[in-house]
Design an enzyme around this catalytic site. Structure first.
Site, PDB file in Angstrom:
ATOM      1  N   CYS A   2       2.682  51.505   8.995  1.00 27.99           N
ATOM      2  CA  CYS A   2       2.658  52.651   8.102  1.00 27.99           C
ATOM      3  C   CYS A   2       3.116  53.900   8.840  1.00 27.99           C
ATOM      4  CB  CYS A   2       1.285  52.931   7.507  1.00 27.99           C
ATOM      5  SG  CYS A   2       0.616  51.592   6.551  1.00 27.99           S
ATOM      6  N   ARG A  27       8.240  51.676  10.648  1.00 28.19           N
ATOM      7  CA  ARG A  27       6.803  51.440  10.833  1.00 28.19           C
ATOM      8  C   ARG A  27       6.200  50.638   9.675  1.00 28.19           C
ATOM      9  NH1 ARG A  27       4.529  54.805  14.622  1.00 28.19           N
ATOM     10  NH2 ARG A  27       2.512  54.426  13.687  1.00 28.19           N
ATOM     11  N   TRP A  71       3.026  49.518   5.341  1.00 32.24           N
ATOM     12  CA  TRP A  71       3.004  48.117   5.781  1.00 32.24           C
ATOM     13  C   TRP A  71       1.644  47.618   5.323  1.00 32.24           C
ATOM     14  CZ3 TRP A  71       0.136  44.830   8.861  1.00 32.24           C
ATOM     15  CH2 TRP A  71       0.771  43.653   9.276  1.00 32.24           C
ATOM     16  N   ASN A  97      -2.723  56.293   7.815  1.00 32.19           N
ATOM     17  CA  ASN A  97      -2.330  55.130   8.629  1.00 32.19           C
ATOM     18  C   ASN A  97      -3.569  54.722   9.418  1.00 32.19           C
ATOM     19  OD1 ASN A  97      -0.500  54.890  11.752  1.00 32.19           O
ATOM     20  ND2 ASN A  97      -1.095  53.271  10.377  1.00 32.19           N
ATOM     21  N   GLY A  98      -3.977  53.471   9.264  1.00 29.62           N
ATOM     22  CA  GLY A  98      -5.181  53.006   9.959  1.00 29.62           C
ATOM     23  C   GLY A  98      -5.969  52.114   9.029  1.00 29.62           C
ATOM     24  N   GLU A 470      11.365  35.228  25.406  1.00 26.58           N
ATOM     25  CA  GLU A 470      11.845  36.439  24.725  1.00 26.58           C
ATOM     26  C   GLU A 470      13.099  36.147  23.902  1.00 26.58           C
ATOM     27  OE1 GLU A 470      10.682  39.147  23.979  1.00 26.58           O
ATOM     28  OE2 GLU A 470      12.372  40.458  23.561  1.00 26.58           O
ATOM     29  N   LYS A 474      13.310  36.885  19.971  1.00 23.69           N
ATOM     30  CA  LYS A 474      14.346  37.748  19.365  1.00 23.69           C
ATOM     31  C   LYS A 474      15.031  37.016  18.226  1.00 23.69           C
ATOM     32  CE  LYS A 474      13.431  40.618  20.446  1.00 23.69           C
ATOM     33  NZ  LYS A 474      12.567  41.536  21.065  1.00 23.69           N
ATOM     34  N   GLU A 477      12.608  36.420  15.145  1.00 29.09           N
ATOM     35  CA  GLU A 477      12.157  37.581  14.372  1.00 29.09           C
ATOM     36  C   GLU A 477      13.271  38.219  13.559  1.00 29.09           C
ATOM     37  OE1 GLU A 477      10.492  40.968  16.509  1.00 29.09           O
ATOM     38  OE2 GLU A 477      11.805  40.554  18.188  1.00 29.09           O
ATOM     39  N   HIS A 493       6.616  16.889  29.095  1.00 31.71           N
ATOM     40  CA  HIS A 493       5.213  16.890  28.673  1.00 31.71           C
ATOM     41  C   HIS A 493       5.071  17.179  27.186  1.00 31.71           C
ATOM     42  CE1 HIS A 493       4.229  16.508  32.863  1.00 31.71           C
ATOM     43  NE2 HIS A 493       5.047  17.507  33.107  1.00 31.71           N
ATOM     44  N   LYS A 592       7.152  48.208  13.614  1.00 34.69           N
ATOM     45  CA  LYS A 592       7.417  48.554  15.011  1.00 34.69           C
ATOM     46  C   LYS A 592       6.148  48.761  15.817  1.00 34.69           C
ATOM     47  CE  LYS A 592      10.363  49.693  18.288  1.00 34.69           C
ATOM     48  NZ  LYS A 592      11.136  48.563  18.817  1.00 34.69           N
TER      49      LYS A 592
HETATM   50  C1  F6R Z   1       9.267  42.096  19.274  1.00 31.68           C
HETATM   51  C2  F6R Z   1       8.394  43.251  19.413  1.00 31.68           C
HETATM   52  C3  F6R Z   1       6.932  43.022  19.414  1.00 31.68           C
HETATM   53  C4  F6R Z   1       6.256  44.042  20.325  1.00 31.68           C
HETATM   54  C5  F6R Z   1       4.726  43.922  20.215  1.00 31.68           C
HETATM   55  C6  F6R Z   1       4.032  44.865  21.172  1.00 31.68           C
HETATM   56  O1  F6R Z   1      10.610  42.464  19.299  1.00 31.68           O
HETATM   57  O2  F6R Z   1       8.853  44.350  19.513  1.00 31.68           O
HETATM   58  O3  F6R Z   1       6.608  41.727  19.784  1.00 31.68           O
HETATM   59  O4  F6R Z   1       6.660  43.811  21.633  1.00 31.68           O
HETATM   60  O5  F6R Z   1       4.348  44.232  18.912  1.00 31.68           O
HETATM   61  O6  F6R Z   1       4.420  46.177  20.947  1.00 31.68           O
HETATM   62  P1  F6R Z   1       4.232  47.291  22.034  1.00 31.68           P
HETATM   63  O7  F6R Z   1       5.120  46.989  23.181  1.00 31.68           O
HETATM   64  O8  F6R Z   1       4.601  48.556  21.352  1.00 31.68           O
HETATM   65  O9  F6R Z   1       2.793  47.248  22.453  1.00 31.68           O
END
Ligand code: F6R
Length: 597
Positions: A2, A27, A71, A97-98, A470, A474, A477, A493, A592
């Site tokens: 949010c 967000r 969100w 937000n919260g 990672e 990527k 997602e 395994h 984000k």
């Molecule tokens: C994936 C991504 C998330 C963040 C995770 C932690 O691309 O961005 O997996 O890495 O939500 O976020 P931060 O680093 O802001 O604590």
């Protein structure tokens, strides 16, 4: 999770609020809403994006307003559940937000006193509480209402009874106030208001602010006056624009030569690594993080153990905080969080503090919550708007390499000569990333061969194992293709059962990271029908005999190759998602900053 925004000034509020909301849309983007004050509070809300909201909102004259991009946590995305929420008389509007944890009890009490609710959200109790406890002034009524509330909030409130003020409050959710010329801005994070002003106040937990056209006054929940600490943002407004790229993610991938240079600026020289890393004599380091930052943490573990010979454990923050972790004053706990706002990571670092451990944060966002919890190293990647982390990840890797080298020197585990040799390689990192980016067309060509694959497997060994994780994250997602990363030595395994004729396997086979064993693992998957895409160094003459396709990275130190390999994997994922016409900057169901548990 949010985004909330607000504006008070001399211009019409609606266009500014739409612009702020669009900048914060990463967000949350399932519904949006706006409220301004004309002769009464006028509220427009809709399921969908900020553009959908723009299309239903008429031209309104008010010069004060608040907005929200959501969100969903409590209640499905719908216009009823979208913010702002109002009291029954329509005198008070709130964006939040919260999470209000005790909203069910509060709602029952309010219904008992005659309030009628229209949404399923926790937030809706706030305007009702404010009107229930209204005592002639908006600020004191908000204060009264918040005294009943348990949970986290960043909120902005407007009221027809006090029409020239926005009241804001913060507890465990981020809130920034922007100070312009007779105009003031409210936003969940600073990148939203960069275009308007660089002078900001990052609100602290437990503070309430009253914003009028004359200025900002901040007090604690008990009413004690707080000195306004105005900070100047270093990020440029352009850094938060797409600047001709199709997506923020694409721009952010291509910005990495610059972001890495910034990360290193003033921190590496012929004298060595200059970085303040606390407690070099720590007995143990525990790294806590989520998602991509967790993958950076896994890489950090390999690097710190190699360069500094300190035992390191890496924990997922959401697990760590509930496992009654065994910590003491001999431990250094490092929280890695790009946004500085991840609720689980913040809770975990607090847990570390409660056990008297030393704390260090690694974050990209100046003024974020983590910077209020502990000493922090800034990654300096610049604003990252695309939901999928890219440049913030490589800058985290870079900071972890610097920390490992610094700790190694301070503990006598690394010689000055070895440090110097490594610094020489670090100085090439930015140029080497540029060379990887120059190969984007061939990475695209290779990626598109597999755009219709049903699943992908990624494998690596040593410090390339987190890069495999990672790479898989990527891809899944942003393209929604199931992808799994694993340490190549684990193949037999279990994961080998996933291999069938034609399944694409990405093998990160840079030299130094148990290279020969990796070739053996590649043979194992090839023998079972996998099509293997190898990521290997330019001068590697052996790899081509083992794999079907090779994506090359410049020759470099084995500890830097994983950083370059990550850039290849970011591009690989990006081009597949682009081909599939996915919403790259705003992947389904994600946001984000994850400011709720
Ligand atoms: C994936 C991504 C998330 C963040 C995770 C932690 O691309 O961005 O997996 O890495 O939500 O976020 P931060 O680093 O802001 O604590």
């Amino acid at each position: 999770m949010c985004g909330i925004v607000g504006y008070i000034g001399t211009s019409k509020a609606v266009p500014v609020i739409f612009d702020l909301l669009k900048r914060l849309e990463y967000r949350g983007y399932d519904s949006a809403g706006i409220a301004t004050i004309g002769s009464s509070i006028q509220t427009f809300k809709t399921e969908g994006s900020v553009d959908d909201l723009v299309s239903i909102t008429p031209d309104l004259a008010g010069c004060i307003g608040i907005g929200h991009t959501r969100w969903a946590t409590h209640g499905v995305p719908s216009s009823e559940n979208a913010h702002p929420h109002c009291d029954n008389a329509g005198n008070v509007a709130v964006v939040h937000n919260g999470i209000i944890e005790n909203y069910i009890e509060l709602k029952d009490e309010l219904i008992g006193s005659g309030h009628e609710f229209v949404s399923e959200t926790d937030t809706e109790v706030l305007p009702h509480l404010i009107s229930e406890y209204y005592n002639g002034g908006l600020e004191s009524s908000v204060r009264n209402a918040l005294s009943k509330v348990q949970g986290s909030y960043a909120l902005a409130v407007i009221s027809t009874d006090d029409p020239d003020k926005i009241v804001v409050a913060r507890k465990d959710s981020p809130l920034v106030l922007g100070l312009g010329d007779s105009e003031f801005f409210v936003a969940s994070d600073a990148s939203g208001i960069l275009k308007y002003t660089k002078n900001v106040i990052f609100m602290n937990n437990g503070e309430i602010g009253v914003i009028s056209r004359e200025g900002v006054e901040i007090t604690t929940m008990d009413g004690a006056r707080v000195e306004n600490k105005v900070e100047t943002l270093e990020w440029t407004a352009e850094a938060a624009e797409k600047s001709g790229y199709d997506h923020f993610m694409q721009k952010e991938i291509f910005e990495q030569p610059i972001s890495i240079r910034e990360t290193f600026s003033g921190r590496i020289s012929s004298e060595g690594v200059n970085l303040e890393v606390p407690v070099p004599n720590a007995r143990r380091i525990v790294i806590i993080a989520c998602g991509t930052s967790y993958h950076a943490g896994l890489f950090g573990r390999y690097a710190i153990e190699h360069f500094a010979r300190i035992p390191v454990e890496v924990e997922i923050a959401s697990e760590f905080r509930y496992t009654d972790p065994i910590l003491d004053c001999g431990d250094l706990v490092i929280a890695i969080t790009q946004s500085g706002e991840t609720a689980d990571t913040l809770a975990a670092i607090r847990e570390a503090g409660s056990k008297d451990s030393h704390k260090l944060g690694i974050t990209n966002v100046l003024g974020s919550s983590i910077t209020r919890e502990c000493q922090c190293i800034l990654t300096r990647a610049g604003p990252e708007i695309g939901v999928a982390a890219t440049k913030s990840f490589t800058s985290q890797l870079a900071v972890l390499l610097l920390s490992a080298v610094r700790l190694g020197r301070l503990r006598g585990a690394l010689s000055a000569a070895d440090e110097n040799d490594f610094i020489y390689e670090l100085k090439q990192m930015s140029a080497n990333i540029r060379r990887v980016l120059n190969c984007a067309p061939s990475i695209r060509e290779c990626a598109l061969l597999f755009a219709d694959a049903e699943q992908f497997l990624f494998m690596g060994r040593g410090a390339n194992y987190p890069i495999a994780l990672e790479g898989a994250l990527k891809l899944k997602e942003i393209s929604y293709i199931p992808a799994e990363g694993f340490p190549a030595g684990e193949l037999k395994h279990g994961p080998l059962a996933l291999i069938y004729d034609g399944v694409p396997v990405i093998a990160i086979a840079t030299e130094g990271m148990v290279y020969d064993k990796m070739l053996g693992n590649i043979k194992e998957v090839k023998a079972r029908g996998a099509i293997v895409i190898g990521i290997a160094s330019e001068s590697d003459t052996r790899i081509a005999k083992y794999v079907d396709y090779v994506l090359r990275i410049p020759d470099t130190d084995p500890w830097i190759a994983p950083v370059l390999a990550s850039v290849v994997l970011q591009l690989f994922a990006y081009y597949i998602a682009y081909h599939k016409r996915c919403e790259i900057d705003k992947p389904r169901n994600l946001a984000k900053s994850v400011t709720v548990e």
